[in-house]
Scaffold this motif. Sequence first.
Motif, PDB file in Angstrom:
ATOM      1  N   LEU A  81      20.845  85.564  80.622  1.00 43.88           N
ATOM      2  CA  LEU A  81      20.929  85.486  79.166  1.00 43.88           C
ATOM      3  C   LEU A  81      22.360  85.591  78.651  1.00 43.88           C
ATOM      4  CD1 LEU A  81      17.804  87.613  78.175  1.00 43.88           C
ATOM      5  CD2 LEU A  81      18.003  85.137  78.387  1.00 43.88           C
ATOM      6  N   ARG A  82      23.334  85.507  79.556  1.00 45.54           N
ATOM      7  CA  ARG A  82      24.725  85.545  79.124  1.00 45.54           C
ATOM      8  C   ARG A  82      25.116  84.201  78.529  1.00 45.54           C
ATOM      9  NH1 ARG A  82      29.336  83.927  81.493  1.00 45.54           N
ATOM     10  NH2 ARG A  82      28.326  83.580  83.527  1.00 45.54           N
ATOM     11  N   GLY A  83      25.878  84.225  77.469  1.00 46.96           N
ATOM     12  CA  GLY A  83      26.349  82.998  76.846  1.00 46.96           C
ATOM     13  C   GLY A  83      27.441  82.328  77.658  1.00 46.96           C
ATOM     14  N   ALA A  84      27.870  81.166  77.181  1.00 46.79           N
ATOM     15  CA  ALA A  84      28.911  80.417  77.882  1.00 46.79           C
ATOM     16  C   ALA A  84      30.295  80.956  77.525  1.00 46.79           C
ATOM     17  CB  ALA A  84      28.815  78.942  77.520  1.00 46.79           C
ATOM     18  N   ARG A  85      31.238  80.750  78.434  1.00 48.86           N
ATOM     19  CA  ARG A  85      32.646  81.081  78.193  1.00 48.86           C
ATOM     20  C   ARG A  85      33.447  79.782  78.210  1.00 48.86           C
ATOM     21  NH1 ARG A  85      31.718  85.680  81.758  1.00 48.86           N
ATOM     22  NH2 ARG A  85      32.551  84.443  83.489  1.00 48.86           N
ATOM     23  N   VAL A  86      34.204  79.559  77.158  1.00 46.72           N
ATOM     24  CA  VAL A  86      34.994  78.339  77.017  1.00 46.72           C
ATOM     25  C   VAL A  86      36.434  78.740  76.720  1.00 46.72           C
ATOM     26  CG1 VAL A  86      35.283  76.172  75.771  1.00 46.72           C
ATOM     27  CG2 VAL A  86      32.981  77.081  76.163  1.00 46.72           C
ATOM     28  N   GLU A  87      37.357  78.182  77.489  1.00 45.32           N
ATOM     29  CA  GLU A  87      38.773  78.466  77.301  1.00 45.32           C
ATOM     30  C   GLU A  87      39.554  77.156  77.281  1.00 45.32           C
ATOM     31  OE1 GLU A  87      39.922  80.952  80.478  1.00 45.32           O
ATOM     32  OE2 GLU A  87      38.770  82.710  79.810  1.00 45.32           O
ATOM     33  N   THR A  88      40.643  77.159  76.531  1.00 49.06           N
ATOM     34  CA  THR A  88      41.524  75.989  76.500  1.00 49.06           C
ATOM     35  C   THR A  88      42.421  76.017  77.726  1.00 49.06           C
ATOM     36  OG1 THR A  88      41.515  75.976  74.095  1.00 49.06           O
ATOM     37  CG2 THR A  88      43.260  74.755  75.188  1.00 49.06           C
ATOM     38  N   ALA A  89      42.309  74.990  78.564  1.00 50.23           N
ATOM     39  CA  ALA A  89      43.067  74.963  79.816  1.00 50.23           C
ATOM     40  C   ALA A  89      44.448  74.350  79.618  1.00 50.23           C
ATOM     41  CB  ALA A  89      42.282  74.193  80.881  1.00 50.23           C
ATOM     42  N   THR A  90      44.517  73.087  79.214  1.00 50.36           N
ATOM     43  CA  THR A  90      45.798  72.398  79.055  1.00 50.36           C
ATOM     44  C   THR A  90      45.734  71.488  77.837  1.00 50.36           C
ATOM     45  OG1 THR A  90      45.069  70.595  80.510  1.00 50.36           O
ATOM     46  CG2 THR A  90      46.276  72.418  81.535  1.00 50.36           C
ATOM     47  N   GLN A  91      46.917  71.052  77.401  1.00 52.46           N
ATOM     48  CA  GLN A  91      47.028  70.032  76.367  1.00 52.46           C
ATOM     49  C   GLN A  91      47.853  68.868  76.921  1.00 52.46           C
ATOM     50  OE1 GLN A  91      47.840  71.112  72.277  1.00 52.46           O
ATOM     51  NE2 GLN A  91      47.483  73.291  72.737  1.00 52.46           N
ATOM     52  N   ILE A  92      47.437  67.664  76.584  1.00 54.20           N
ATOM     53  CA  ILE A  92      48.070  66.460  77.118  1.00 54.20           C
ATOM     54  C   ILE A  92      48.484  65.576  75.950  1.00 54.20           C
ATOM     55  CG2 ILE A  92      47.802  64.531  78.727  1.00 54.20           C
ATOM     56  CD1 ILE A  92      45.327  65.967  79.837  1.00 54.20           C
ATOM     57  N   ARG A  93      49.666  65.011  76.072  1.00 50.20           N
ATOM     58  CA  ARG A  93      50.144  64.052  75.081  1.00 50.20           C
ATOM     59  C   ARG A  93      49.861  62.648  75.597  1.00 50.20           C
ATOM     60  NH1 ARG A  93      50.830  63.212  69.783  1.00 50.20           N
ATOM     61  NH2 ARG A  93      52.061  61.310  69.513  1.00 50.20           N
ATOM     62  N   LEU A  94      49.031  61.888  74.863  1.00 45.19           N
ATOM     63  CA  LEU A  94      48.649  60.540  75.265  1.00 45.19           C
ATOM     64  C   LEU A  94      49.250  59.518  74.312  1.00 45.19           C
ATOM     65  CD1 LEU A  94      44.837  61.154  75.903  1.00 45.19           C
ATOM     66  CD2 LEU A  94      46.705  61.393  77.528  1.00 45.19           C
ATOM     67  N   ASP A  95      49.539  58.365  74.865  1.00 47.59           N
ATOM     68  CA  ASP A  95      50.010  57.247  74.049  1.00 47.59           C
ATOM     69  C   ASP A  95      48.803  56.379  73.689  1.00 47.59           C
ATOM     70  OD1 ASP A  95      51.520  55.398  72.725  1.00 47.59           O
ATOM     71  OD2 ASP A  95      52.212  54.378  74.548  1.00 47.59           O
TER      72      ASP A  95
END
Length: 751
Positions: free
Chosen positions: A68-82
Motif C-alpha cells: 500500500l506504499r505510494g510511488a516515489r518520483v524524482e527528477t533525474a536529469t534535464q536535457i536541452r533538445l533542439d
Amino acid sequence: MRELIEESKTDAPLAEVSRPARVVSATAPRRLMADRVARILVVAGGMAIIACILAILVFIAVEVAPLLRGARVETATQIRLDAEGSTAVMTDEYREHLAVLGVDGIVRVYNRRGGPPVLERPLTDGARVTSVSSVSGQSLLAGLAADNRVFVARFDWDVQFDEQRRRIEPRIDDPAIFEIGESATIQAWSASLDANDAGAAVAATADGRLVVVRRDVETNAMTGQTITQFSRGEGPLTTPVTLLVLDPSLSYVFAANSAGQLVWWELNGAEPGVPRLAGAGGAGVSALALLNGGRSLVVGRNDGTIEIWFIVRESGGQARLERARSFPARGGAIQAFAPSMRDKGFLALDASGAIGLYHSTSGRLLWDGRTPLEAPQAIVYAPKADGAFVLDISGRAAELAIDNPHPEVSLSALFGKVWYESYPEPAWVWQSTGGSDEFEPKLSLVPLMIGTLKGTLYSLILAIPLGVLGAMFTSQFMSPGIRGIVKPTVEIMAALPSVVLGFLAGLWLAPRVERAFPGFLLMLILLPLIVLATWSLLRALPRRWRGRFAPGFEIVPYMITMSLGMGLCLALAGPFENIAFGGHFSEWLLNVTGLAYDQRNAVVVGMAMGFAVVPVIFAISEDAFSNVPRTLVSGSLALGANRWQTVTRVVLPTASPGIFSAVMIGFGRAVGETMIVLMATGNTPILDWSPFNGFRTLSANIATEIPEAPHGGTLYRMLFLSALILFVFTFLINTLAEIVRQRLRRRYSEI
C-alpha cells in the motif's frame, strides 16, 4: 538372641541411626533444583514459542507493508533538445535515448547525457507536416501531412551487448502511408499499426464525414511474397468531433465532441458502423488515450477531471461504452496522457504544469507533483514503467525516475467490488496472471476468504454432530468393550495424511457422489425413519431379552439397520432420480434452480475434510465427557434422573468448555486445510455459497500461486497478505474461543 538384638540397637553409633534423616535432607535440594530447572525450561520454551510466532508475524507484516506504499518520483536529469514544439516523444527501455518528432516532420534521437542528435530522419517524403502524434504502447510515430496523407512508422531500439557493454541503436521502419483525400479538411485524426504491419488511419472531416483507410498485409507462406492492399470506408458524423483515437486491434474508433460527449464506432474492416453517443456531456474533452491493451479509454476534461471508460457487452450481445470510474479534478485542463506499457497505469499532464501518476484498476492517485519545466506540453512513460520524460515548448526535457512497484493494489481493489475491463458490472474476482502484459490483474481477496469460510462451514456441518455426539455416546452410553474398539479406531483416523484424503476425494469419491447423489438425498428421508423403526423394535422386545445385553450394546442393531438402509438408498438412487428429477439430477438442478453441478464441489470437500476433522473433535470431546466427575453422574441418577437426562443436563454442561475447545480446534484445522481443498475441488475462486460448485481457499491459493510468484513482486506479497489474513483470523477466533471457554469453565466449575 533378643539381648544381642537390643545390644546392637543400643550400641549403634548415632550417625548410623540418623542416616536416613540425612539422606532425605540431602535429596531435597536436588529436587528443588530439578523443579527450578524444569520451571525455567518450561518458561523458556513457552517464551521461545511466543517469540517465534511473533517473529513470523513480523516477517509477514514486513513483506506485506510495501503493498500500500505510494510511488516515489524524482527528477533525474534535464536535457536541452533542439526540437522546439515537439509533441511526439519516445524512449527506450533503459531511458538512455529520447526520440522526438517535431512539426517539421523530422525524427531526432538524442542521448540522455546531452549533445547533438545521434540520428535524424524525416518521417515523410518531403511533404510538410501539420500535426504529429505518438503511440508509446505500440512504439509508433505518426504525422499528418498538408496533403492529407498520414505517415505512420514503427520506432524500435536494437539492444546489443559487446564486451559487457550495452549498445542501443535506434531503428525506424519505412512509414506506412494512408491517403485520406486532398479535398477533405481534417479536424481530428488517428492512426495505428498492429504486429503484422496491418493498420488503419481515421479522420474526421469538416464536412461531417468519418473517413477510414485500412491497410491489410498478407504474406505467402510458400514464397514469402508480401501483398499489401488498401481499402477505404466512410460514415456520417452526427456531431462535430475534436479528438479521435483508434484502438490497436483496429476494431473501434473513439472520439469526443464539443459538448463533452464521447462518440464511438465499431469498425467492420474499413466500414464504420453507426455512431453511438456515450455520456451526458459536461466539461469539454481535452485529451484522449487508450491504456495498455487498448480496452480502457482514459478521458481528460477541461475542468481537470479524469475518467476511465470501456466497452462492455450485455447478455444479448449488445455493446455499450460505459464509464467505469472517475478521479478527482486536477488543477487545470488535462493536456496529455502517457499510458504505461506494463500495466493499467498512466501519467496525466495538466495545464498548470503538474503531473499525476494514476492506476486505473486500483483507482489510486499514486503520486502528484510538478516538474522543473515551466511549460511542459508532452510526456512519455518509459517501457519498463520505471521512468518518464517530459518536454516543454522550448525544447527542454526532464527525466523522471519512478519507483512504483505495486500500483494495482489498494484496499478497494482487495476487498471491494471493482469494475474490470469488459466486465458487465463491478465484481469480486481473483485472477492474478494472464498470457501477456495487456492482462489486467484481478486481486480481490473476497472470493478466497468466502471460499475459506465455505469449505470450513460444509466440513463442520458434518464433523461437529458426528464428533460431539459420537463422543457423548461413546463416553456415556457405550459398553466398555465396544468403547475399547471404537475410540482407538476413530483416533487413528487422525493419522491419515490429508494428501491421501484429498487424492481419494478428488479421484474416487467425487465421481461416485455425482452418480449417487439422489441416493444421498434419499438418505435424508429414509435414515431417520429407519432409526425410529429400529428404536421401536428394540423397545418392543421383551425386557428379559434386552436384559441379556450390556448397556450400550444397542449400537450393534442400529449399525446393522443403518448400513442396510444406506445400501438400500444407494440401490434406489436410479429409480428415485427418474421419479423425482426426470432422470437426470444435474439437468433438473440447472433448469429449476439455475445451479450447475460440478463434480468436485463443496459437498465432496465437506465429506473429505469432515473425515479429517471428526477425529480431532471426537478425541477432545470424549476426554471432556470422560473427565466429568462420576460423583455428579451418580448423584443425578440417585436423585431419580434417567441416563439421558443426566447426560444432557449434568454431563453436557459440565463438559461444555472442553467441547467448545474441541470445536474451535476442529475449526482451525478446517480453516488451514490445504491439500484436501486443493485436490477435491475445482480450485476456482468462485464467489458462491452453492454446495454444488467448487471454490478456492486462502491456503490453497498460496499453494497454487507460489510457483508463479516472482520474489518481491505483487503476487508474491499478495500471498503473504493471504497468510497474514489467515494468521489474524485464526488468532482472533482462538482468542474469542478461549474467552468463551474460560467463562463456561467458571460457570460450570461449581456444579
